[in-house]
Design a protein around this motif. Sequence first.
Motif, PDB file in Angstrom:
ATOM      1  N   THR A  65       0.825  -1.234  -0.017  1.00  0.00           N
ATOM      2  CA  THR A  65      -0.010   0.015   0.011  1.00  0.00           C
ATOM      3  C   THR A  65       0.805   1.231  -0.079  1.00  0.00           C
ATOM      4  OG1 THR A  65      -1.845   1.050   1.090  1.00  0.00           O
ATOM      5  CG2 THR A  65      -0.313   0.016   2.623  1.00  0.00           C
ATOM      6  N   ASN A  66       0.545   2.082  -0.771  1.00  0.00           N
ATOM      7  CA  ASN A  66       1.291   3.490  -0.756  1.00  0.00           C
ATOM      8  C   ASN A  66       0.382   4.576  -0.373  1.00  0.00           C
ATOM      9  OD1 ASN A  66       2.528   5.835  -2.101  1.00  0.00           O
ATOM     10  ND2 ASN A  66       3.872   4.508  -2.833  1.00  0.00           N
ATOM     11  N   ILE A  67       0.660   5.180   0.571  1.00  0.00           N
ATOM     12  CA  ILE A  67      -0.368   6.088   1.369  1.00  0.00           C
ATOM     13  C   ILE A  67       0.244   7.601   1.368  1.00  0.00           C
ATOM     14  CG2 ILE A  67      -1.590   6.554   3.791  1.00  0.00           C
ATOM     15  CD1 ILE A  67      -1.500   3.440   4.271  1.00  0.00           C
ATOM     16  N   LEU A  68      -0.887   8.509   1.154  1.00  0.00           N
ATOM     17  CA  LEU A  68      -0.718  10.000   1.185  1.00  0.00           C
ATOM     18  C   LEU A  68      -0.881  10.461   2.555  1.00  0.00           C
ATOM     19  CD1 LEU A  68       0.005  12.845   0.416  1.00  0.00           C
ATOM     20  CD2 LEU A  68      -2.169  12.639  -1.107  1.00  0.00           C
ATOM     21  N   PHE A  69      -0.158  11.014   3.308  1.00  0.00           N
ATOM     22  CA  PHE A  69      -0.551  11.786   4.377  1.00  0.00           C
ATOM     23  C   PHE A  69      -0.528  13.425   4.165  1.00  0.00           C
ATOM     24  CE2 PHE A  69       1.356   7.935   5.932  1.00  0.00           C
ATOM     25  CZ  PHE A  69       0.288   7.314   6.822  1.00  0.00           C
ATOM     26  N   LYS A  70      -1.566  13.846   3.922  1.00  0.00           N
ATOM     27  CA  LYS A  70      -1.430  15.394   3.052  1.00  0.00           C
ATOM     28  C   LYS A  70      -0.802  16.187   3.966  1.00  0.00           C
ATOM     29  CE  LYS A  70      -3.413  17.785  -0.014  1.00  0.00           C
ATOM     30  NZ  LYS A  70      -3.380  17.413  -1.742  1.00  0.00           N
TER      31      LYS A  70
ATOM     32  N   ARG B  80       1.904  17.965  12.056  1.00  0.00           N
ATOM     33  CA  ARG B  80       0.966  19.053  11.508  1.00  0.00           C
ATOM     34  C   ARG B  80       0.582  20.351  12.554  1.00  0.00           C
ATOM     35  NH1 ARG B  80      -3.532  14.702   8.873  1.00  0.00           N
ATOM     36  NH2 ARG B  80      -2.670  14.570   6.935  1.00  0.00           N
ATOM     37  N   ASN B  81       0.938  19.946  13.882  1.00  0.00           N
ATOM     38  CA  ASN B  81       0.564  21.045  14.674  1.00  0.00           C
ATOM     39  C   ASN B  81       1.525  22.024  14.737  1.00  0.00           C
ATOM     40  OD1 ASN B  81      -1.716  19.773  15.652  1.00  0.00           O
ATOM     41  ND2 ASN B  81      -0.838  18.718  17.509  1.00  0.00           N
TER      42      ASN B  81
ATOM     43  N   GLN C 292      -1.771  24.703   8.576  1.00  0.00           N
ATOM     44  CA  GLN C 292      -2.634  25.521   9.232  1.00  0.00           C
ATOM     45  C   GLN C 292      -3.265  26.234   8.074  1.00  0.00           C
ATOM     46  OE1 GLN C 292      -3.467  25.117  12.411  1.00  0.00           O
ATOM     47  NE2 GLN C 292      -1.446  23.765  12.596  1.00  0.00           N
ATOM     48  N   LEU C 293      -2.742  26.607   7.149  1.00  0.00           N
ATOM     49  CA  LEU C 293      -3.078  27.358   6.006  1.00  0.00           C
ATOM     50  C   LEU C 293      -4.111  26.520   5.159  1.00  0.00           C
ATOM     51  CD1 LEU C 293      -0.033  29.114   4.309  1.00  0.00           C
ATOM     52  CD2 LEU C 293      -1.990  30.092   5.473  1.00  0.00           C
ATOM     53  N   TYR C 294      -3.762  24.970   5.145  1.00  0.00           N
ATOM     54  CA  TYR C 294      -4.837  24.176   4.335  1.00  0.00           C
ATOM     55  C   TYR C 294      -5.815  23.978   5.182  1.00  0.00           C
ATOM     56  CZ  TYR C 294      -6.274  19.408   2.606  1.00  0.00           C
ATOM     57  OH  TYR C 294      -7.198  18.737   2.003  1.00  0.00           O
ATOM     58  N   LYS C 295      -5.831  24.027   6.328  1.00  0.00           N
ATOM     59  CA  LYS C 295      -7.206  23.830   7.189  1.00  0.00           C
ATOM     60  C   LYS C 295      -8.060  24.920   6.987  1.00  0.00           C
ATOM     61  CE  LYS C 295      -8.449  20.768   9.428  1.00  0.00           C
ATOM     62  NZ  LYS C 295      -9.138  19.879   9.251  1.00  0.00           N
TER      63      LYS C 295
END
Length: 389
Positions: free
Chosen positions: A294-299, A374-375, A381-384
């Motif tokens: 499996t190849n998984i993207l963590f944005k 991410r924190n 933060q800009l993405y959210k």
Amino acid sequence: MIYLDNNATTRIDDAVLHAMLPFLREDYGNASSLQHRMGRTAHQAIEQARQSLAKYFGCSPHEIYFTSGATESVNLVLRGIFDRYQSIGKHIITTKSEHKAVLTTLEGLEKKGAEITYLSVDANGNINLLDLESSIRKDTILICLMHANNETGIIHPIEEIAQIAIKNQVLFFSDTTQAIGKVQINYFSSGVDICCFSAHKLHGPKGIGGVFIRRKSRPIQIEPLITGGKQEKSLRGGTYNTPAIVGMGKAFEITNKNNIEVEKLRNYLEQRLTQEIEETIIHSQIASRLSNTTNILFKHVKSAELMPKLANIAVSSGSACVSGDRDPSHVLLSMGISPEDAQCSIRFSLSKYTTIEELDSTINEIKSTVQKIRNDSPIWQLYKANLLT
């Protein structure tokens, strides 16, 4: 260490190691020295291994040739076919998502006059068979398409590809390195002309592999890459690596193509990660894939930042052959994945030794680490805040 990088290499099976040991300590004769017992013992062991591989591929032992591994096999086939068939044509067809061993070798052949058609793949990594057939020309000498992709696990329909090759009287070579032991198929019956493989992808030793070359009414001509003695019918010179060949034979004997349990674990990993970590995407999830991959993207979490923080977990951001490269995966880019997302993707590849307890530990560690990254990330933060895609 939790090892989830089995598409790079695998732990050697105990039965494989035990089969090899006598040829490292007692029966260490040169397999080409048939004048004495130790040489004949080594020779017999090599031929027994050849029979084991032939049984797996569904072919004759005379159609199996040993090399140092898949990369050498790729070079042998591509360079050897091009050298022998230039009088017929110089056109070869492949894909943009092939292994670097193939792509780099073909780049070298282009400098020698080869004309390469690089087929595109769709968002799931699949090729269009109509595009393949329409790319065949009168001077096409070879179709080179892998059976299963090492980064995404995508499985190409080599039986259908073989029929296209047969219909157009073109040779078909498939890098089957990742598919061996994971896909139920009879390679001889599939119609493929040439396959390459490596033992260390299926719990065998490193440094040994080979090619299956179909015997046809008009023999396939391949110029040797390594010359010297007359080993392997003069196709590949050099002293036989008897222990490794014996180990590879044993690995092929005991490999289990039924990977239902591994697939259940892979699905468990995917389900939990996508449910428990927001903006987590499985590449090629709806496509036909290897059961262990499996190849998984963590944005917006760079793999180069995430992986060093997973101190006790072995995963990768792509092929081991290019893992030191800072460029995004060429496989993911060929699928239309953005460079940003490609650099935030991680490959997990399981094996028969993987346990659910290991996956639980992995999931928990990845969850906490992704959250910490991410924190601390202004980009996240800009993405959210919907200010960044």
